[in-house]
Design a protein around this motif. Structure first.
Motif, PDB file in Angstrom:
ATOM      1  N   ILE A  73      36.745  31.604  31.557  1.00 32.19           N
ATOM      2  CA  ILE A  73      37.164  32.981  31.837  1.00 32.19           C
ATOM      3  C   ILE A  73      36.045  33.810  32.468  1.00 32.19           C
ATOM      4  O   ILE A  73      36.292  34.921  32.945  1.00 32.19           O
ATOM      5  CB  ILE A  73      37.684  33.692  30.572  1.00 32.19           C
ATOM      6  N   GLY A  74      34.825  33.290  32.432  1.00 35.21           N
ATOM      7  CA  GLY A  74      33.706  33.990  33.057  1.00 35.21           C
ATOM      8  C   GLY A  74      33.153  35.144  32.255  1.00 35.21           C
ATOM      9  O   GLY A  74      32.554  36.073  32.812  1.00 35.21           O
ATOM     10  N   GLY A  75      33.312  35.090  30.922  1.00 42.42           N
ATOM     11  CA  GLY A  75      32.804  36.174  30.099  1.00 42.42           C
ATOM     12  C   GLY A  75      32.695  35.764  28.641  1.00 42.42           C
ATOM     13  O   GLY A  75      33.207  34.725  28.221  1.00 42.42           O
ATOM     14  N   LYS A  76      32.053  36.597  27.860  1.00 40.27           N
ATOM     15  CA  LYS A  76      31.811  36.344  26.448  1.00 40.27           C
ATOM     16  C   LYS A  76      33.062  36.641  25.622  1.00 40.27           C
ATOM     17  O   LYS A  76      33.762  37.628  25.877  1.00 40.27           O
ATOM     18  CB  LYS A  76      30.656  37.237  25.972  1.00 40.27           C
ATOM     19  N   ILE A  77      33.321  35.803  24.623  1.00 38.23           N
ATOM     20  CA  ILE A  77      34.413  36.025  23.681  1.00 38.23           C
ATOM     21  C   ILE A  77      33.823  36.584  22.391  1.00 38.23           C
ATOM     22  O   ILE A  77      32.882  36.017  21.831  1.00 38.23           O
ATOM     23  CB  ILE A  77      35.185  34.723  23.391  1.00 38.23           C
ATOM     24  N   HIS A  78      34.366  37.693  21.912  1.00 34.47           N
ATOM     25  CA  HIS A  78      33.844  38.391  20.744  1.00 34.47           C
ATOM     26  C   HIS A  78      34.853  38.384  19.598  1.00 34.47           C
ATOM     27  O   HIS A  78      36.054  38.237  19.816  1.00 34.47           O
ATOM     28  CB  HIS A  78      33.547  39.860  21.095  1.00 34.47           C
ATOM     29  N   ARG A 247      39.417  37.791  35.432  1.00 41.07           N
ATOM     30  CA  ARG A 247      38.272  38.415  36.103  1.00 41.07           C
ATOM     31  C   ARG A 247      37.746  39.647  35.368  1.00 41.07           C
ATOM     32  O   ARG A 247      36.591  40.026  35.538  1.00 41.07           O
ATOM     33  CB  ARG A 247      38.605  38.760  37.548  1.00 41.07           C
ATOM     34  N   PHE A 248      38.560  40.250  34.515  1.00 45.85           N
ATOM     35  CA  PHE A 248      38.079  41.411  33.769  1.00 45.85           C
ATOM     36  C   PHE A 248      37.108  41.023  32.653  1.00 45.85           C
ATOM     37  O   PHE A 248      36.415  41.880  32.117  1.00 45.85           O
ATOM     38  CB  PHE A 248      39.250  42.187  33.165  1.00 45.85           C
ATOM     39  N   ALA A 249      37.059  39.732  32.314  1.00 43.36           N
ATOM     40  CA  ALA A 249      36.179  39.288  31.224  1.00 43.36           C
ATOM     41  C   ALA A 249      34.708  39.519  31.544  1.00 43.36           C
ATOM     42  O   ALA A 249      33.880  39.639  30.641  1.00 43.36           O
ATOM     43  CB  ALA A 249      36.427  37.807  30.920  1.00 43.36           C
ATOM     44  N   ALA A 250      34.381  39.591  32.828  1.00 43.36           N
ATOM     45  CA  ALA A 250      32.996  39.809  33.233  1.00 43.36           C
ATOM     46  C   ALA A 250      32.685  41.282  33.473  1.00 43.36           C
ATOM     47  O   ALA A 250      31.558  41.631  33.819  1.00 43.36           O
ATOM     48  CB  ALA A 250      32.713  39.022  34.522  1.00 43.36           C
ATOM     49  N   MET A 251      33.670  42.160  33.268  1.00 41.59           N
ATOM     50  CA  MET A 251      33.482  43.589  33.526  1.00 41.59           C
ATOM     51  C   MET A 251      33.304  44.344  32.226  1.00 41.59           C
ATOM     52  O   MET A 251      34.006  44.084  31.249  1.00 41.59           O
ATOM     53  CB  MET A 251      34.707  44.152  34.266  1.00 41.59           C
ATOM     54  N   SER A 252      32.402  45.299  32.213  1.00 40.01           N
ATOM     55  CA  SER A 252      32.238  46.130  31.036  1.00 40.01           C
ATOM     56  C   SER A 252      33.074  47.396  31.127  1.00 40.01           C
ATOM     57  O   SER A 252      33.468  47.974  30.107  1.00 40.01           O
ATOM     58  CB  SER A 252      30.769  46.508  30.823  1.00 40.01           C
TER      59      SER A 252
END
Length: 255
Positions: A73-78, A247-252
């Motif tokens: 997904i290109g981002g951190k999972i919390h 793509r939103f996974a990499a956006m803050s």
């Protein structure tokens, strides 16, 4: 001069699913493995810190946090708590939760938001207690604490929730789906009330060649109705936020 009726949107990944892309894109891309993020959307008021803390959905309670899913997904999972902490928040700080729908992966952390009121469409509250056998994604246990405390605010029609935040009934993925319209500094954003990715709202040329403007969700209550609701939402907003777009996974922050 700041405008308290404007909001910034912070996508927070609090889960994921791995399945066939056809689960997202009706009659298209079957056989293609796909990983989607599950989001909590934190709506932050612009220049008005005294405004309520607002979330759209609460995500998974026990997300799989693995390197392969995060790469996909290109981002951190919390966890829910970790995600809120990125913005200096705790679950008890949440004042308002707006539910796009009540499938389990969108409401598993409701019970942690002990001081919040919750908005959901009447059809979702009906279905979570009496789901069709085909729709196994409803689990009433995740909302029992909220219902027992009488903290649901039932939505039956399109309405404003707070200045700059409104909901429209968009039955597509579920009967009571609510698309959340948010006024941002860059225009009106729509967090879709149906589970889709970018490809659903902006189909490839091969699909457009069939004179289709959108692809309905892979799981829907009626494909023709879902199609029409998606076209409607595209006309309501300047910024489209498909509910599970990776793509939103990499956006803050959006925008």
């Amino acid at each position: 001069m700041t405008d308290p009726k404007k909001w910034r949107i912070h996508p927070i990944v609090v889960g994921s699913k791995v399945f066939d892309q056809g689960m997202m894109t009706y009659q298209h891309a079957h056989g293609k493995p796909y990983t989607i993020p599950i989001y909590v959307w934190y709506l932050e008021p612009v220049g008005a810190p005294s405004q309520p803390v607002v979330l759209v959905d609460t995500g998974e309670m026990s997300p799989v946090q693995s390197e392969d899913r995060e790469q996909a997904i290109g981002g951190k999972i919390h966890t829910f708590e970790e995600g809120l902490a990125l913005h200096g928040l705790k679950p008890e700080d949440v004042d308002v939760v707006i539910h796009t729908h009540l499938h389990n992966d969108h409401c598993e952390n409701d019970f942690k938001c002990a001081n919040a009121v919750f908005y959901a469409h009447a059809k979702e509250l009906e279905r979570i207690h009496d789901p069709h056998p085909l729709d196994f994604r409803y689990n009433e246990e995740f909302i029992e604490d909220v219902e027992d405390a009488d903290r649901f605010r039932v939505v039956t029609e399109d309405r404003e929730i707070l200045p700059g935040i409104s909901v429209v009934h968009t039955p597509a993925h579920t009967e009571g789906g609510l698309t959340v319209l948010v006024d941002t500094p860059s225009g009106r954003a729509a967090i879709t009330g149906f589970c889709v990715i970018d490809e659903n709202l902006n189909p490839p040329k091969s699909v457009q060649a069939m004179e289709m403007e959108v692809i309905p969700p892979g799981t829907n209550i009626n494909p023709c109705l879902a199609y029409d609701q998606m076209v409607r939402v595209k006309g309501l907003a300047d910024i489209l936020l498909p509910l599970h777009e990776p793509r939103f996974a990499a956006m803050s922050t959006i925008p």
